[in-house]
Design an enzyme around this catalytic site. Structure first.
Site, PDB file in Angstrom:
ATOM      1  N   CYS A 120       0.816  -1.224   0.000  1.00  0.00           N
ATOM      2  CA  CYS A 120       0.000   0.000   0.000  1.00  0.00           C
ATOM      3  C   CYS A 120       0.844   1.267   0.000  1.00  0.00           C
ATOM      4  O   CYS A 120       0.332   2.350  -0.277  1.00  0.00           O
ATOM      5  CB  CYS A 120      -0.946   0.014   1.189  1.00  0.00           C
ATOM      6  SG  CYS A 120      -2.010  -1.413   1.201  1.00  0.00           S
ATOM      7  N   HIS A 260      -3.223   6.871   3.486  1.00  0.00           N
ATOM      8  CA  HIS A 260      -3.632   5.619   2.830  1.00  0.00           C
ATOM      9  C   HIS A 260      -5.015   5.243   3.353  1.00  0.00           C
ATOM     10  O   HIS A 260      -5.251   5.219   4.564  1.00  0.00           O
ATOM     11  CB  HIS A 260      -2.608   4.529   3.136  1.00  0.00           C
ATOM     12  CG  HIS A 260      -3.078   3.170   2.739  1.00  0.00           C
ATOM     13  ND1 HIS A 260      -3.626   2.915   1.495  1.00  0.00           N
ATOM     14  CD2 HIS A 260      -3.115   1.997   3.417  1.00  0.00           C
ATOM     15  CE1 HIS A 260      -3.971   1.649   1.435  1.00  0.00           C
ATOM     16  NE2 HIS A 260      -3.683   1.070   2.582  1.00  0.00           N
ATOM     17  N   ASN A 290     -10.126  -0.204   0.726  1.00  0.00           N
ATOM     18  CA  ASN A 290      -8.674  -0.116   0.627  1.00  0.00           C
ATOM     19  C   ASN A 290      -8.242  -0.618  -0.755  1.00  0.00           C
ATOM     20  O   ASN A 290      -8.367  -1.811  -1.046  1.00  0.00           O
ATOM     21  CB  ASN A 290      -8.069  -0.965   1.753  1.00  0.00           C
ATOM     22  CG  ASN A 290      -6.558  -0.961   1.756  1.00  0.00           C
ATOM     23  OD1 ASN A 290      -5.922  -0.538   0.801  1.00  0.00           O
ATOM     24  ND2 ASN A 290      -5.979  -1.450   2.837  1.00  0.00           N
TER      25      ASN A 290
HETATM   26  N1  ACO Z   1     -18.083  -9.042  10.023  1.00  0.00           N
HETATM   27  C1  ACO Z   1     -18.474  -9.362  11.264  1.00  0.00           C
HETATM   28  N2  ACO Z   1     -17.633  -9.707  12.242  1.00  0.00           N
HETATM   29  C2  ACO Z   1     -16.320  -9.722  11.944  1.00  0.00           C
HETATM   30  C3  ACO Z   1     -15.824  -9.391  10.672  1.00  0.00           C
HETATM   31  C4  ACO Z   1     -16.764  -9.049   9.684  1.00  0.00           C
HETATM   32  N3  ACO Z   1     -16.416  -8.711   8.439  1.00  0.00           N
HETATM   33  N4  ACO Z   1     -14.491  -9.481  10.673  1.00  0.00           N
HETATM   34  C5  ACO Z   1     -14.137  -9.857  11.915  1.00  0.00           C
HETATM   35  N5  ACO Z   1     -15.232  -9.996  12.691  1.00  0.00           N
HETATM   36  C6  ACO Z   1     -15.316 -10.375  14.088  1.00  0.00           C
HETATM   37  C7  ACO Z   1     -14.087 -11.134  14.565  1.00  0.00           C
HETATM   38  O1  ACO Z   1     -14.243 -12.516  14.292  1.00  0.00           O
HETATM   39  C8  ACO Z   1     -14.086 -10.826  16.039  1.00  0.00           C
HETATM   40  O2  ACO Z   1     -15.008 -11.687  16.673  1.00  0.00           O
HETATM   41  P1  ACO Z   1     -14.637 -12.326  18.112  1.00  0.00           P
HETATM   42  O3  ACO Z   1     -14.462 -11.154  19.023  1.00  0.00           O
HETATM   43  O4  ACO Z   1     -15.820 -13.175  18.393  1.00  0.00           O
HETATM   44  O5  ACO Z   1     -13.359 -13.074  17.892  1.00  0.00           O
HETATM   45  C9  ACO Z   1     -14.644  -9.409  16.126  1.00  0.00           C
HETATM   46  O6  ACO Z   1     -15.314  -9.173  14.867  1.00  0.00           O
HETATM   47  C10 ACO Z   1     -13.596  -8.347  16.339  1.00  0.00           C
HETATM   48  O7  ACO Z   1     -12.520  -8.580  15.442  1.00  0.00           O
HETATM   49  P2  ACO Z   1     -11.225  -7.660  15.428  1.00  0.00           P
HETATM   50  O8  ACO Z   1     -10.244  -8.235  14.471  1.00  0.00           O
HETATM   51  O9  ACO Z   1     -10.785  -7.409  16.842  1.00  0.00           O
HETATM   52  O10 ACO Z   1     -11.847  -6.317  14.866  1.00  0.00           O
HETATM   53  P3  ACO Z   1     -11.144  -4.913  14.768  1.00  0.00           P
HETATM   54  O11 ACO Z   1     -11.935  -3.918  15.484  1.00  0.00           O
HETATM   55  O12 ACO Z   1      -9.655  -5.009  15.059  1.00  0.00           O
HETATM   56  O13 ACO Z   1     -11.275  -4.598  13.217  1.00  0.00           O
HETATM   57  C11 ACO Z   1     -10.056  -4.628  11.168  1.00  0.00           C
HETATM   58  C12 ACO Z   1     -10.700  -5.463  12.266  1.00  0.00           C
HETATM   59  C13 ACO Z   1     -11.113  -3.797  10.507  1.00  0.00           C
HETATM   60  C14 ACO Z   1      -9.409  -5.589  10.161  1.00  0.00           C
HETATM   61  C15 ACO Z   1      -8.966  -3.706  11.795  1.00  0.00           C
HETATM   62  O14 ACO Z   1      -8.145  -4.449  12.658  1.00  0.00           O
HETATM   63  C16 ACO Z   1      -8.128  -3.029  10.755  1.00  0.00           C
HETATM   64  O15 ACO Z   1      -8.588  -2.205   9.999  1.00  0.00           O
HETATM   65  N6  ACO Z   1      -6.808  -3.317  10.729  1.00  0.00           N
HETATM   66  C17 ACO Z   1      -5.913  -2.718   9.792  1.00  0.00           C
HETATM   67  C18 ACO Z   1      -5.982  -3.480   8.499  1.00  0.00           C
HETATM   68  C19 ACO Z   1      -5.335  -2.733   7.358  1.00  0.00           C
HETATM   69  O16 ACO Z   1      -5.302  -1.542   7.330  1.00  0.00           O
HETATM   70  N7  ACO Z   1      -4.838  -3.502   6.401  1.00  0.00           N
HETATM   71  C20 ACO Z   1      -4.335  -2.952   5.211  1.00  0.00           C
HETATM   72  C21 ACO Z   1      -2.880  -2.959   5.199  1.00  0.00           C
HETATM   73  S1  ACO Z   1      -2.295  -2.193   3.773  1.00  0.00           S
HETATM   74  C22 ACO Z   1      -1.696  -3.328   2.604  1.00  0.00           C
HETATM   75  O17 ACO Z   1      -0.503  -3.433   2.415  1.00  0.00           O
HETATM   76  C23 ACO Z   1      -2.612  -4.175   1.818  1.00  0.00           C
END
Ligand code: ACO
Length: 333
Positions: A120, A260, A290
């Site tokens: 990214c 980003h 993203n």
């Molecule tokens: N729908 C419903 N529930 C979900 C989903 C979904 N799509 N995805 C995860 N959950 C659940 C999980 O299973 C978890 O359940 P549990 O508590 O029973 O285990 C709960 O939701 C919370 O999950 P978390 O992973 O703690 O959620 P979080 O608030 O951290 O959000 C997210 C997850 C959105 C992925 C966040 O961590 C994030 O944005 N991280 C950064 C990712 C990013 O920017 N990546 C791009 C990198 S750039 C590149 O090089 C490609």
């Protein structure tokens, strides 16, 4: 003036353009394919919908449409371009490079072409590299593109990743002289100590494609979202502070941040840590998700078209990505 700040002649953006595929995949439609909801996706990320390329469209096709707009906006002929850099993690194929395929599609001369892989952060890394090549005096006009077909590496059964990404492309024509926003400085870095935080496990020399890798779904993107989130905020804050320090600017001197487009909660954490008001953060991820290397040029193009920037204003473009990589660019409009 820019030479006073940087000690060298700055590259300028002569023109910019972007392209997103027609197909819109909204959160509600997505929640019919995988166990999720509009409420979960929007409240945790700020994303409402994303664009999905057709089966026939490859990354170089998206790049081509964005590049044509950037070239038109720059008011130059294709024969003036003497360097092409495509930032992508979803190339048409491992080789030849997407940049070479694009050269042919655009009808360019037989100029230097290569892909740059910094996930990214790829577009900002590419600006850094193109600026250095232009500064050398050996190149005059660079076409720099961030293009991704992220849908091609999504596991549509994994709700933790497939809701986050989208397809698109953004392009910029850079020159070592002329009128346009000036690229005043860059700060790029990487920490390769924990590569599996965000990766595509199979398909490379470490784990070539096999029936087993396909069965294990190892050709799709895998991510530890929580850890990436924490690292993203930390490295983007660091890169922004270092970039401004390099140019003796204060955070208050910055009128706009183009981050980003990964998660609106990442913007909020950054805004808090840098004490920059959220209104200064440009956000279009609600409509695109993203788009990896395409995210910054797509945002920059949209922001420029809405007339966001006033002459003389400073903006920081800042990204992080798999690697972990990060990069920040200082622009004066
Ligand atoms: N729908 C419903 N529930 C979900 C989903 C979904 N799509 N995805 C995860 N959950 C659940 C999980 O299973 C978890 O359940 P549990 O508590 O029973 O285990 C709960 O939701 C919370 O999950 P978390 O992973 O703690 O959620 P979080 O608030 O951290 O959000 C997210 C997850 C959105 C992925 C966040 O961590 C994030 O944005 N991280 C950064 C990712 C990013 O920017 N990546 C791009 C990198 S750039 C590149 O090089 C490609």
């Amino acid at each position: 003036m820019s030479e006073e700040i940087t000690g060298k002649k700055s590259s300028v953006i002569l023109g910019i353009g972007s392209y997103v595929p027609e197909k819109i995949l909204g959160n509600v439609e997505l929640s019919q394919k995988v166990e999720t909801s509009d409420e979960w996706i929007y409240s945790r990320t700020g994303i409402s919908e994303r664009r999905i390329a057709s089966d026939k469209q490859s990354t170089s096709d998206l790049a081509c449409l964005a590049a044509k707009k950037a070239i038109r906006n720059a008011g130059i002929g294709v024969e003036q371009i003497d360097l092409v850099i495509v930032a992508t993690i979803t190339p048409d194929m491992s080789f030849p490079s997407t940049a070479c395929l694009l050269q042919h599609k655009l009808g360019l001369n037989q100029v230097a072409c290569f892909d740059l892989e910094a996930a990214c952060s790829g577009f900002l890394y590419s600006l850094d590299v193109a600026d250095s090549m232009l500064s050398s005096g050996r190149y005059k006009c660079a076409l720099v593109i961030g293009a991704e077909k992220m849908s091609s590496i999504m596991d549509w059964e994994d709700r933790t990743t497939c809701v986050l990404f989208g397809d698109g492309a953004g392009a910029a024509v850079l020159s070592s002289g002329g009128e346009g926003p000036e690229l005043l400085g860059f700060r790029s870095g990487a920490d390769g100590s924990n590569p599996t935080l965000l990766h595509q496990p199979a398909g490379g020399s470490l784990k070539p494609a096999s029936p087993n890798t396909i069965r294990e779904r190892e050709h799709f993107l895998k991510m530890n979202g929580r850890e990436i989130f924490k690292s993203a905020v930390r490295v983007m804050e660091k890169a922004t502070r270092e970039l401004l320090a390099d140019h003796s600017l204060d955070l208050a001197d910055i009128s706009h941040v183009i981050p980003h487009q990964a998660n609106v909660r990442i913007f909020e954490s950054m805004a808090q840590r840098l004490e920059i008001p959220m209104e200064k953060f440009f956000c279009n991820l609600d409509r695109h998700g993203n788009t990896s290397a395409a995210s910054i040029p797509l945002a920059l193009d949209e922001a420029m078209r809405t007339g966001l920037f006033k002459t003389g204003e400073f903006a920081v473009l800042v990204a992080f990505g798999a690697g972990l990589t990060w990069s920040a660019t200082l622009v004066r409009f």
